[in-house]
Design a protein around this motif. Structure first.
Motif, PDB file in Angstrom:
ATOM      1  N   ALA A  55      56.738  22.341  50.503  1.00 42.63           N
ATOM      2  CA  ALA A  55      56.229  23.717  50.444  1.00 42.63           C
ATOM      3  C   ALA A  55      55.817  24.146  49.035  1.00 42.63           C
ATOM      4  N   PRO A  56      56.587  23.811  47.980  1.00 41.45           N
ATOM      5  CA  PRO A  56      56.152  24.219  46.631  1.00 41.45           C
ATOM      6  C   PRO A  56      54.774  23.673  46.252  1.00 41.45           C
ATOM      7  N   LEU A  57      54.504  22.419  46.615  1.00 42.73           N
ATOM      8  CA  LEU A  57      53.192  21.839  46.320  1.00 42.73           C
ATOM      9  C   LEU A  57      52.102  22.500  47.149  1.00 42.73           C
ATOM     10  N   HIS A  58      52.395  22.742  48.416  1.00 44.09           N
ATOM     11  CA  HIS A  58      51.386  23.312  49.303  1.00 44.09           C
ATOM     12  C   HIS A  58      51.057  24.759  48.946  1.00 44.09           C
ATOM     13  N   ILE A  59      52.046  25.509  48.456  1.00 40.33           N
ATOM     14  CA  ILE A  59      51.743  26.900  48.088  1.00 40.33           C
ATOM     15  C   ILE A  59      50.917  26.935  46.808  1.00 40.33           C
ATOM     16  N   LEU A  60      51.127  25.987  45.905  1.00 38.39           N
ATOM     17  CA  LEU A  60      50.286  25.924  44.701  1.00 38.39           C
ATOM     18  C   LEU A  60      48.850  25.576  45.079  1.00 38.39           C
ATOM     19  N   ASP A  61      48.692  24.662  46.035  1.00 38.63           N
ATOM     20  CA  ASP A  61      47.345  24.359  46.524  1.00 38.63           C
ATOM     21  C   ASP A  61      46.700  25.598  47.134  1.00 38.63           C
ATOM     22  N   ALA A  62      47.518  26.400  47.827  1.00 41.12           N
ATOM     23  CA  ALA A  62      46.997  27.550  48.562  1.00 41.12           C
ATOM     24  C   ALA A  62      46.548  28.686  47.650  1.00 41.12           C
ATOM     25  N   ILE A  63      47.349  28.995  46.628  1.00 38.38           N
ATOM     26  CA  ILE A  63      47.062  30.197  45.833  1.00 38.38           C
ATOM     27  C   ILE A  63      45.913  29.997  44.861  1.00 38.38           C
ATOM     28  N   PHE A  64      45.573  28.744  44.555  1.00 42.65           N
ATOM     29  CA  PHE A  64      44.432  28.492  43.679  1.00 42.65           C
ATOM     30  C   PHE A  64      43.217  28.186  44.550  1.00 42.65           C
ATOM     31  N   GLN A  65      42.333  29.185  44.648  1.00 38.50           N
ATOM     32  CA  GLN A  65      41.193  29.106  45.550  1.00 38.50           C
ATOM     33  C   GLN A  65      39.899  28.767  44.792  1.00 38.50           C
ATOM     34  N   PRO A  66      39.078  27.865  45.356  1.00 36.75           N
ATOM     35  CA  PRO A  66      37.788  27.556  44.716  1.00 36.75           C
ATOM     36  C   PRO A  66      36.836  28.741  44.823  1.00 36.75           C
ATOM     37  N   LEU A  67      36.030  28.913  43.814  1.00 38.29           N
ATOM     38  CA  LEU A  67      35.062  30.015  43.800  1.00 38.29           C
ATOM     39  C   LEU A  67      33.894  29.651  42.898  1.00 38.29           C
ATOM     40  N   SER A  68      32.900  30.512  42.893  1.00 38.63           N
ATOM     41  CA  SER A  68      31.768  30.357  41.978  1.00 38.63           C
ATOM     42  C   SER A  68      31.572  31.673  41.235  1.00 38.63           C
ATOM     43  N   ILE A  69      31.103  31.583  40.014  1.00 39.59           N
ATOM     44  CA  ILE A  69      30.881  32.777  39.200  1.00 39.59           C
ATOM     45  C   ILE A  69      29.380  32.986  39.021  1.00 39.59           C
ATOM     46  N   HIS A  70      28.876  34.055  39.611  1.00 33.53           N
ATOM     47  CA  HIS A  70      27.487  34.480  39.445  1.00 33.53           C
ATOM     48  C   HIS A  70      27.489  35.798  38.676  1.00 33.53           C
ATOM     49  N   PHE A  71      26.556  35.947  37.756  1.00 29.77           N
ATOM     50  CA  PHE A  71      26.493  37.194  36.990  1.00 29.77           C
ATOM     51  C   PHE A  71      25.053  37.420  36.522  1.00 29.77           C
ATOM     52  N   TRP A  72      24.823  38.630  36.051  1.00 34.70           N
ATOM     53  CA  TRP A  72      23.487  39.024  35.583  1.00 34.70           C
ATOM     54  C   TRP A  72      23.452  39.085  34.062  1.00 34.70           C
ATOM     55  N   VAL A  73      22.313  38.709  33.509  1.00 35.48           N
ATOM     56  CA  VAL A  73      22.074  38.790  32.071  1.00 35.48           C
ATOM     57  C   VAL A  73      20.836  39.640  31.843  1.00 35.48           C
ATOM     58  N   ASP A  74      20.947  40.620  30.966  1.00 38.01           N
ATOM     59  CA  ASP A  74      19.812  41.477  30.627  1.00 38.01           C
ATOM     60  C   ASP A  74      19.228  40.993  29.303  1.00 38.01           C
ATOM     61  N   ASP A  75      18.049  40.358  29.374  1.00 39.52           N
ATOM     62  CA  ASP A  75      17.441  39.813  28.155  1.00 39.52           C
ATOM     63  C   ASP A  75      16.482  40.796  27.481  1.00 39.52           C
ATOM     64  N   GLY A  76      16.501  42.048  27.934  1.00 43.38           N
ATOM     65  CA  GLY A  76      15.640  43.053  27.347  1.00 43.38           C
ATOM     66  C   GLY A  76      14.361  43.268  28.105  1.00 43.38           C
ATOM     67  N   GLU A  77      13.934  42.251  28.849  1.00 53.47           N
ATOM     68  CA  GLU A  77      12.707  42.356  29.636  1.00 53.47           C
ATOM     69  C   GLU A  77      13.012  42.537  31.120  1.00 53.47           C
ATOM     70  N   LYS A  78      13.924  41.747  31.628  1.00 57.58           N
ATOM     71  CA  LYS A  78      14.332  41.895  33.018  1.00 57.58           C
ATOM     72  C   LYS A  78      15.705  41.264  33.219  1.00 57.58           C
ATOM     73  N   MET A  79      16.307  41.567  34.356  1.00 60.12           N
ATOM     74  CA  MET A  79      17.616  41.023  34.698  1.00 60.12           C
ATOM     75  C   MET A  79      17.441  39.602  35.232  1.00 60.12           C
TER      76      MET A  79
END
Length: 212
Positions: A55-79
């Motif tokens: 259970a200790p190993l399985h809960i560590l696997d469970a609480i760390f979830q894969p994800l992706s990071i998307h974000f916006w950058v404003d370069d002064g002309e457009k997003m």
């Protein structure tokens, strides 16, 4: 405030059963349900870390979830949209460990077409990204990365969680990268103070030696 989570009566009964197969299955099931993971807190994690079996190993696997990071950058002309898919990571450990904003807030900013600096502050966002993807330097390699987030906030600050890790009967947890991440973040916070206390202890010993 977010929605009120249901009481964890069933979870408590499962852990109290001390049935290693049942508790491990519950930990695996939580990993497949992000809504239930959001209801967990450090007390629940500690109970799993004290549980028998895998259970200790399985809960560590469970609480760390894969994800992706998307974000916006404003370069002064457009997003412009950006996604973090590669980063400079430590050659030795192969990971970068960072405490930062919850993924739900990152996603909210992205869907709202808001640059992260406006949500989290310019300095906070820069510090987060500089640690997540540091500048090129020796002992760093630039590679594609998989991103994971701990679903239980601030558990790296909990001494009770650190103690539960230390007391865990299954020593394999220490090889788990999620466990190493939690310990590493806590050590970063305590390192300077520990070094000062160590130096003071050495000076005390030297002073006693001089008196004798």
């Amino acid at each position: 405030p977010g929605p009120k989570c249901p009481p964890t009566t069933c979870l408590s009964k499962t852990i109290d059963s001390r049935n290693k197969v049942l508790i491990s299955a519950a930990a695996k099931g939580l990993g497949a349900s992000r809504s239930n993971l959001d209801c967990l807190d450090s007390t629940d994690l500690i109970q799993f870390l004290h549980a028998p079996g895998q259970a200790p190993l399985h809960i560590l696997d469970a609480i760390f979830q894969p994800l992706s990071i998307h974000f916006w950058v404003d370069d002064g002309e457009k997003m412009r949209r950006r996604q973090l898919s590669a980063a400079h990571v430590c050659v030795r450990s192969g990971v970068n460990i960072v405490a930062g904003p919850h993924h739900a807030r990152l996603q909210e900013a992205f869907l709202g077409k808001i640059v992260p600096q406006k949500c989290f502050g310019k300095d906070v966002w820069k510090d987060f990204m500089d640690k997540l993807n540091p500048a090129p330097q020796s002992r760093k390699m630039y590679v594609p990365v998989n991103l994971y987030m701990c679903s239980i906030p601030f558990i790296h600050e909990s001494l009770q969680v650190q103690q539960a890790i230390a007391d865990c009967a299954d020593i394999r947890v220490f090889a788990h990268w999620g466990c190493r991440a939690l310990v590493s973040l806590r050590w970063k916070a305590e390192k300077r103070g520990a070094q000062v206390r160590m130096m003071m202890a050495v000076l005390d010993v030297l002073s006693l030696s001089g008196l004798t």
